[in-house]
Design a protein around this motif. Sequence first.
Motif, short mmCIF file in Angstrom:
data_model
loop_
_atom_site.label_atom_id
_atom_site.label_comp_id
_atom_site.label_asym_id
_atom_site.label_seq_id
_atom_site.Cartn_x
_atom_site.Cartn_y
_atom_site.Cartn_z
N GLY A 1 10.94 45.43 92.05
CA GLY A 1 10.63 45.72 90.65
C GLY A 1 11.66 45.15 89.71
N ILE B 1 14.53 48.88 84.54
CA ILE B 1 15.73 49.28 85.28
C ILE B 1 16.04 48.25 86.38
CG2 ILE B 1 16.67 51.03 86.85
CD1 ILE B 1 14.93 53.12 85.28
N GLY B 2 15.01 47.75 87.04
CA GLY B 2 15.21 46.78 88.11
C GLY B 2 15.83 45.49 87.60
N SER C 1 8.85 41.46 93.01
CA SER C 1 8.16 42.09 91.88
C SER C 1 6.74 41.55 91.81
CB SER C 1 8.93 41.85 90.58
OG SER C 1 8.64 42.87 89.64
N SER D 1 4.80 40.33 88.66
CA SER D 1 4.46 39.22 87.74
C SER D 1 5.35 38.01 88.00
CB SER D 1 4.63 39.68 86.30
OG SER D 1 3.83 40.80 86.06
N ASP E 1 2.03 42.42 95.36
CA ASP E 1 1.57 43.72 94.87
C ASP E 1 1.98 44.76 95.91
OD1 ASP E 1 0.38 45.98 93.99
OD2 ASP E 1 -1.64 45.13 93.81
N ALA F 1 1.28 47.69 96.23
CA ALA F 1 0.23 48.63 96.63
C ALA F 1 -0.41 48.19 97.94
CB ALA F 1 -0.84 48.74 95.54
N ALA G 1 11.02 49.46 92.34
CA ALA G 1 9.67 49.29 91.76
C ALA G 1 8.92 50.61 91.74
CB ALA G 1 8.89 48.25 92.56
N SER H 1 13.18 59.98 90.12
CA SER H 1 12.99 60.41 88.73
C SER H 1 13.23 61.91 88.65
CB SER H 1 11.54 60.12 88.31
OG SER H 1 11.21 60.79 87.12
N THR I 1 16.26 60.36 83.71
CA THR I 1 15.36 60.92 82.69
C THR I 1 14.63 59.74 82.06
OG1 THR I 1 15.20 62.32 80.74
CG2 THR I 1 17.10 60.84 80.81
N VAL I 2 13.93 59.98 80.96
CA VAL I 2 13.24 58.90 80.26
C VAL I 2 14.23 57.77 79.99
CG1 VAL I 2 12.02 58.23 78.15
CG2 VAL I 2 11.60 60.48 79.17
N THR I 3 13.86 56.56 80.40
CA THR I 3 14.73 55.40 80.26
C THR I 3 13.97 54.35 79.46
OG1 THR I 3 15.63 55.94 82.44
CG2 THR I 3 16.14 53.76 81.58
N MET J 1 7.85 50.97 81.08
CA MET J 1 7.17 52.14 81.63
C MET J 1 7.26 53.34 80.68
SD MET J 1 7.79 54.45 85.02
CE MET J 1 7.17 53.33 86.23
P1 NDP Z 1 8.89 49.10 84.33
O1 NDP Z 1 7.44 49.33 84.27
O2 NDP Z 1 9.63 48.75 83.10
O3 NDP Z 1 9.23 48.02 85.47
C1 NDP Z 1 8.76 48.24 86.77
C2 NDP Z 1 8.91 46.99 87.59
O4 NDP Z 1 8.31 47.25 88.87
C3 NDP Z 1 8.17 45.81 86.97
O5 NDP Z 1 8.86 44.62 87.19
C4 NDP Z 1 6.85 45.84 87.73
O6 NDP Z 1 6.21 44.59 87.81
C5 NDP Z 1 7.29 46.30 89.10
N1 NDP Z 1 6.13 46.87 89.77
C6 NDP Z 1 5.40 47.94 89.37
N2 NDP Z 1 4.34 48.10 90.17
C7 NDP Z 1 4.40 47.09 91.09
C8 NDP Z 1 3.58 46.70 92.16
N3 NDP Z 1 2.45 47.36 92.47
N4 NDP Z 1 3.94 45.64 92.89
C9 NDP Z 1 5.07 44.94 92.60
N5 NDP Z 1 5.87 45.25 91.58
C10 NDP Z 1 5.54 46.31 90.83
O7 NDP Z 1 9.48 50.44 84.95
P2 NDP Z 1 10.95 51.09 84.86
O8 NDP Z 1 11.99 50.04 84.87
O9 NDP Z 1 10.92 52.08 83.79
O10 NDP Z 1 10.94 51.87 86.23
C11 NDP Z 1 11.71 51.47 87.36
C12 NDP Z 1 11.80 52.66 88.30
O11 NDP Z 1 12.44 53.73 87.61
C13 NDP Z 1 10.44 53.20 88.74
O12 NDP Z 1 10.50 53.58 90.09
C14 NDP Z 1 10.24 54.40 87.85
O13 NDP Z 1 9.39 55.35 88.43
C15 NDP Z 1 11.65 54.90 87.71
N6 NDP Z 1 11.90 55.73 86.54
C16 NDP Z 1 11.65 55.27 85.27
C17 NDP Z 1 11.88 56.09 84.18
C18 NDP Z 1 11.60 55.65 82.78
O14 NDP Z 1 11.57 56.51 81.89
N7 NDP Z 1 11.43 54.36 82.50
C19 NDP Z 1 12.42 57.44 84.35
C20 NDP Z 1 12.67 57.80 85.72
C21 NDP Z 1 12.43 56.98 86.76
P3 NDP Z 1 4.92 44.30 86.86
O15 NDP Z 1 5.32 44.70 85.47
O16 NDP Z 1 4.71 42.84 87.03
O17 NDP Z 1 3.81 45.15 87.40
#
Ligand code: NDP
Length: 241
Positions: A12, A17-18, A36, A38, A57, A59, A81, A133, A177-179, A183
């Motif tokens: 991710g 965060i990633g 990741s 995209s 993906d 999933a 991710a 989370s 928490t919310v970051t 997302m």
């Molecule tokens: P973002 O949606 O900003 O980024 C998530 C990343 O993961 C993207 O690069 C996305 O790629 C990738 N990703 C998501 N689904 C898939 C998939 N099916 N296959 C491959 N890659 C995937 O999320 P955050 O940075 O906010 O979240 C990162 C982690 O932190 C997550 O595990 C989230 O649950 C956790 N978290 C986030 C919080 C928040 O408030 N933001 C709070 C607490 C925890 P693409 O966009 O291309 O799908």
Amino acid sequence: MDFSGKRVLVTGAGKGIGRATAKMLAARGAEVVAISRSQADLDSLAEEIGARGIAVDLADAEATRRAALEALPADFLVNNAGTTALASFLDLPVEDFDMLYAVNARAPMIVAQEYARDRVKKGLPGAIVNVSSISSWIGFADHTAYCASKGAMDAMTRAMANELGRMGIRVNAVNPTVTLTPMAVKAWSDPAKSDPMMKRIPVGHFADPDEVAEVILFLLSDRASMINGITMPVDGGFMVN
Ligand code: NDP
């Protein structure tokens, strides 16, 4: 924390965060391998920090295993991710529940399994950080599937830490928490939801992705050599309020 000469697999890493974690690792000397979804995000990350990118993906369990094998070897793993889909409990579609479990719990298990098999086979130590989370502890409305998937991740972290810790691989989770990431826009853009949430955070702000990345790097590093199996809030005190 110096990661020179270390190769770190970050899932991710395209956004949020990633991406912040990948950039911080690279700034501290690491070679980053990014998994990741995209391709455009992976391309821009490659330009920015020279990370090798693998688009998949998560999933899809078989494709996830192939991507993990392609990405290895790595000294450390960040299982970051994750995805969300909002629905009230009464209306939650089974497909959404399965999808969130697949991406947020099953994929980290598969990637960690291949990472750990490789380390154990070579007799090398390691460290894994799972990005969970505070939703694993709080029953947020409309987040049943997400909360359940993060609860699974916390439980998995403890079981992995117990087994893999004996083989020199520490496993911990961070629970932000919310970051402020794409997302968060999806889940918290409604002020009716985000304002009360913010009020419960004693430090008075949502997390910046770098504030989470710093903790991830610490837990990966040898400075955290005695920390194994924890789920660490990165929440500005939300959980004590
Ligand atoms: P973002 O949606 O900003 O980024 C998530 C990343 O993961 C993207 O690069 C996305 O790629 C990738 N990703 C998501 N689904 C898939 C998939 N099916 N296959 C491959 N890659 C995937 O999320 P955050 O940075 O906010 O979240 C990162 C982690 O932190 C997550 O595990 C989230 O649950 C956790 N978290 C986030 C919080 C928040 O408030 N933001 C709070 C607490 C925890 P693409 O966009 O291309 O799908």
